[in-house]
Design an enzyme around this catalytic site. Sequence first.
Site, PDB file in Angstrom:
ATOM      1  N   SER A 136       0.861  -1.180   0.000  1.00 37.80           N
ATOM      2  CA  SER A 136       0.000   0.000   0.000  1.00 37.80           C
ATOM      3  C   SER A 136       0.895   1.228   0.000  1.00 37.80           C
ATOM      4  O   SER A 136       2.056   1.164   0.440  1.00 37.80           O
ATOM      5  CB  SER A 136      -0.885   0.014   1.249  1.00 37.80           C
ATOM      6  OG  SER A 136      -1.525   1.269   1.432  1.00 37.80           O
ATOM      7  N   TYR A 149      -2.437  -1.127  10.151  1.00 36.32           N
ATOM      8  CA  TYR A 149      -2.272  -1.104   8.700  1.00 36.32           C
ATOM      9  C   TYR A 149      -0.930  -0.484   8.333  1.00 36.32           C
ATOM     10  O   TYR A 149      -0.202  -0.981   7.474  1.00 36.32           O
ATOM     11  CB  TYR A 149      -3.422  -0.313   8.066  1.00 36.32           C
ATOM     12  CG  TYR A 149      -3.596  -0.539   6.585  1.00 36.32           C
ATOM     13  CD1 TYR A 149      -4.264  -1.661   6.120  1.00 36.32           C
ATOM     14  CD2 TYR A 149      -3.103   0.367   5.653  1.00 36.32           C
ATOM     15  CE1 TYR A 149      -4.440  -1.873   4.763  1.00 36.32           C
ATOM     16  CE2 TYR A 149      -3.267   0.167   4.297  1.00 36.32           C
ATOM     17  CZ  TYR A 149      -3.946  -0.961   3.855  1.00 36.32           C
ATOM     18  OH  TYR A 149      -4.107  -1.166   2.500  1.00 36.32           O
TER      19      TYR A 149
END
Length: 279
Positions: A136, A149
Amino acid sequence: MDLIDKVVVVTGGGSGIGAAMAVTATEAGARHVVVADRDGDAAASVADAIGGTATTIDVRDEEAIVELVRSTESAHGGIDLFCSNAGFVTQAGVEESDEVLQAMWDVHVMSHIHAARAVLPSMIDRGEGYLLNTASAAGLLTQIGSLGYTITKHAAVALAEWLSITHHHQGIRVSVLCPQAVRTNITANSPDVRVSNAAADDPLGVPLADGVVEADAVARLCVEAIAAERFWVLPHPEVADYVKQKSDDIDRWLAGMRRYQARLYGDRPLPGDRLVSGS
């Protein structure tokens, strides 16, 4: 690497980026694509549409990954491209439970390690192979509101870098996918996202100012990156500029991220605001 006559495995292939990658790999000439997902019906739907095969798998289960590689090699020959792609997101800080943090670690990091352990030996024996790991932009920058995350995606990027450095001389190539907002069902796949604590138009804290990219466009960019053996796959090219700004002046970048966080949350409580002294 071009994908003509290649064998491709895609985990998290039942929807979103994974499904788009399975379709795009087939369109690029792959000989066979194996679609793996914890949602077996979704995997089967994608596989049926492209003439591939489907399997139900939990990427946290190393034995299942090993069996996926073994059965694919037995039925279709050596795996040329392994796309390790799965993820979910939460909204929480250091108060996040160890259970959730461990689950994120297992999905975002250990799944890539399991895949590499299982598929690298045969790739190295043949002198070529490709790993595409989904991380990401949060792994290069940070994810507002989500400690888990952020740290696991940073680890995923670091792992991809290490694999690229360590195994390049053996014919192994690695790309790491680092998108911002992509139109997928990640929210539906993240049942413990605490959307009430984030802005209504941006519940996951993903920067939307640079636009929401369609999954099929991301998959096409991945195929282009694989053909060029390019390490970073950035569906949002602005991310490269943000990384440069971060490295040029970290304090200025951090100040800018704090301002962005304030705009994003407004008068809503931040994850850190839930911490109470002495609790």
